[in-house]
Each structure stands twice: as structure tokens, then as C-alpha cells.
Write a protein that holds these residues in place. Structure first.
Motif: not given
Length: 387
Positions: A308-311, A344-347, A384-387
Motif C-alpha cells: 500500500i502507498p506510504q502516503r 514508496i510503498d509499505w508491505e 524494484e529498480n527504484d529501491s
């Protein structure tokens, strides 16, 4: 006689007579109802995504070779041959120390070798003559022993002279200082004319930039989890087999993939971590020594997780929660339990079902139990390439 008082009295009577009519007229008109505005929000659907879990650790870069170059001979600096801060190759000439005294010592050593060679040759010839004479008893045993001793002494003297010659050649060679390996050279610590003291005066620093090391601490739980994951997937994988990525302080990710080439033999009891070192080829010399970076180790297998998005996540005294929109467009609160963060996401571990709509924009306008209008958010999913 003034008529003003009478005029005022007449105006007052007219106003008093008109007031009931105005009040009656006001009672006949009813207030207009204000139309209720339904707020608009943006939502994202809760979905499952395939990702490769990873762990991040703060590390520091270290050169595989980092030395202070010093001289092995004494003398005044004659010349500097490199450009400070440039790349040099193994064997490149860096400094030259005045060779005059060492050149003279070499000539003297050569002369001593010539003298010792002549003396040795003479003693050998004399000894050979003595061997023929002693057989015929023309000389005594004592004379023969002296000839032998003289030959041996001259042989030792010649050997010593040759050793001095070799040393003179070495010292003369040391007046020219070459790069012991390829790397980036630093700022010169000496100038032309300075007196150089052997093994004391620091001339310049040289670091090897290919490859480059990254040192970091690995928590023992990561080692345990890796072994468990490999066992569950029936894979023969160790920590050394896991790829290592590198993220710079500005957030950019290094193009190269590194590998772990050293793991310490014990866990630090005070920190519960294990010293680990990764190696990167660093062919473009983008990594420099002493840089604080983030080392990223990826898990050996892909996993399915809910993100889910962090924001969309908020927090109060009851904990973390999100706002959702149900099938009737009504806002509901859902408390959530979150795991790791990916970009930008949370598990999501608990609290939502797949397919639910989570509000990502317009949270300040949404009220629990109120109706909203919504549209799907166009935010890009986790990459994943942005992590």
C-alpha cells in the motif's frame, strides 16, 4: 414658529405604521437550503505484487590498496613526474631523487669488483701452480695451505664486492620512484629541492580504485533468515551467493552488482552483527574510498506481498491506519499492521483485503462514515529498480 418638530413626529408615525408590514413580509419568505458538496478523493486498489525482498545496511567504501609512498634512499627531490589527482599506471615514474652520490657509489663498487676479480684470478693461478709443486715436494704443506687460504680469501672478497655492487645498483634504482600499482594518486607532500629521509618522508598517497570494497555490519537475524529461506526453497545458497547493490548518498543506485568476498568468523557480542565486505569492480571509478553508502542485499527468491502507498498511511494514538471507500462510496477506517518499506510503498501484514480501495489523495477532506466521490489514482506501482 418652526414646522420641523411636526415633520419629525409625522415621520415617526409613518415608520411605526410600516414596521408590522415589513415583519409580515419577512415571515412569508423561507430560507434557501444550502446544497451539500460531496468531496472527491483518489484511491488505489489493494493488490498483490511479486518482489524480491531485500535488506539495507549503512556501509563505507574502502580501497583495496591504499598506501603512503616513501623513499628508500636519502637525497634531495630532483623532479616530480605526475599530475596530482590523476590516474597512474603500475610502473609509471612518479619522483626522481638526485642520483649523483649513488651513481658515484656504483662506479666505486664496479672498481672494487674489478680489483677483487683480479686478485682472485691471481690467487687461483698461484694455487694451481702450488698443486703441481706439492706433488713433487717442491713446496711445503704450509706453503700449499697459504695458497689455498689466499684463494679462498680472495673469493670471499670478490663475493663481498659483488654484493656491494648489487646494493649500489639498487640504491641508484631507488632514486627513481615508480607506482607500485595502478590507481588514483593524491596530492604531493614534497616539493622539488626538499630533503627526502628514507622510510620517513611521506611523498604522496596512492589508492587502488579497481576493485573497490564496501564494509558493513550484517545482523545475525539476516544470516538466519537467509538460511531458512534457502532451506524452504530447497536451494543450496549462502550469504556469499547473494548479490549486493549499492546506493549513493544522493539516492542513485550504482549500475554494477557486487559480491560478498569476506565474512568475519564471529558475531560481535555487543552489537549482534557480523562484519561483512562486498567487492565491486568499479570499472568507471564512480566509487571513491571513504564514502558512506547503502548496501542492499536481495533475498534468493521472489515473494508475493501486498503493498500500500506510504502516503495513504496515517497514525494516531491507536496506531497506524488507512481510510478506505466501500461499495456505497462511504469512508471507513481500517487499522493496519505494516512490515518492510519498498520504495514508496509499505508491505501490508494485516488489516486489509485484496481489492479494497485505499484513499491516497484527499485524506484531509474524507471523514469516516461520510460519502465521497472517487477516481482511481494514476501513481506508478512500486518498481524494484527504484529501491
Amino acid at each position: 414658529m418652526s414646522y420641523i418638530p411636526y415633520a419629525i413626529k409625522g415621520l415617526r408615525k409613518a415608520l411605526i405604521a410600516a414596521m408590522p408590514l415589513a415583519l409580515l413580509a419577512g415571515c412569508d419568505s423561507e430560507p434557501q437550503a444550502i446544497a451539500q458538496v460531496i468531496p472527491s478523493v483518489k484511491v488505489l486498489e489493494v493488490t498483490v505484487k511479486s518482489i524480491t525482498p531485500n535488506e539495507e545496511f549503512v556501509g563505507r567504501t574502502e580501497a583495496t590498496q591504499d598506501i603512503q609512498i616513501k623513499s628508500k634512499v636519502r637525497g634531495n627531490l630532483l623532479k616530480t613526474y605526475f599530475e596530482e589527482g590523476s590516474m597512474v599506471s603500475k610502473g609509471d615514474l612518479l619522483f626522481e631523487i638526485d642520483p649523483e652520490q649513488y651513481d658515484a657509489a656504483l662506479k666505486a663498487s664496479k672498481a672494487l669488483v674489478a680489483q677483487s676479480t683480479a686478485a682472485y684470478d691471481t690467487s687461483v693461478r698461484n694455487f694451481k701452480r702450488g698443486e703441481g709443486l706439492i706433488e713433487d715436494n717442491y713446496i711445503s704443506q704450509a706453503d700449499y695451505d697459504n695458497l689455498l687460504s689466499n684463494k679462498l680469501q680472495n673469493a670471499a672478497a670478490l663475493q663481498s664486492a659483488n654484493a656491494e655492487l648489487d646494493n649500489a645498483k639498487l640504491e641508484l634504482g631507488y632514486t627513481k620512484i615508480h607506482a607500485p600499482f595502478s590507481g588514483r594518486i593524491g596530492r604531493a607532500e614534497v616539493f622539488v629541492g626538499d630533503l627526502i629521509i628514507p622510510d620517513q618522508t611521506e611523498l604522496v598517497n596512492l589508492v587502488k580504485v579497481e576493485p573497490m570494497w564496501v564494509n558493513f555490519q550484517l545482523p545475525e537475524k539476516v544470516i538466519t533468515n537467509t538460511k531458512k529461506a534457502a532451506k524452504m526453497d530447497d536451494q543450496d545458497i549462502t550469504i556469499e551467493d547473494l548479490p549486493v547493490k549499492l546506493r549513493f548518498p544522493n539516492g542513485s543506485v550504482f549500475d554494477e552488482i557486487g559480491s560478498i568476498d569476506f565474512i568475519d568468523n564471529r558475531v560481535d557480542a555487543t552489537t549482534g552483527t557480523l562484519a561483512v565486505r562486498a567487492k565491486f569492480d568499479n570499472t568507471e571509478h564512480l566509487v571513491v574510498p571513504g564514502l558512506y553508502v547503502t548496501a542492499i542485499i536481495e533475498a534468493p527468491s521472489v515473494q508475493e506481498v501486498i503493498l500500500i502507498p506510504q502516503r495513504a498511511v496515517q497514525e494516531d494514538q491507536q496506531g497506524r491506519y488507512v481510510l478506505t471507500v466501500d461499495g456505497n462510496k462511504v469512508v471507513k477506517r481500517k487499522n493496519v499492521v505494516l512490515g518492510k518499506r519498498y520504495g514508496i510503498d509499505w508491505e501490508l501484514e494485516q488489516g486489509l483485503e485484496i481489492g479494497e480501495l485505499v484513499i491516497t489523495e484527499g485524506l484531509q477532506k474524507a471523514r469516516v462514515g461520510a460519502e465521497v466521490e472517487y477516481e482511481m489514482d494514476t501513481v506508478q506501482p512500486f518498481n524494484e529498480n527504484d529501491s
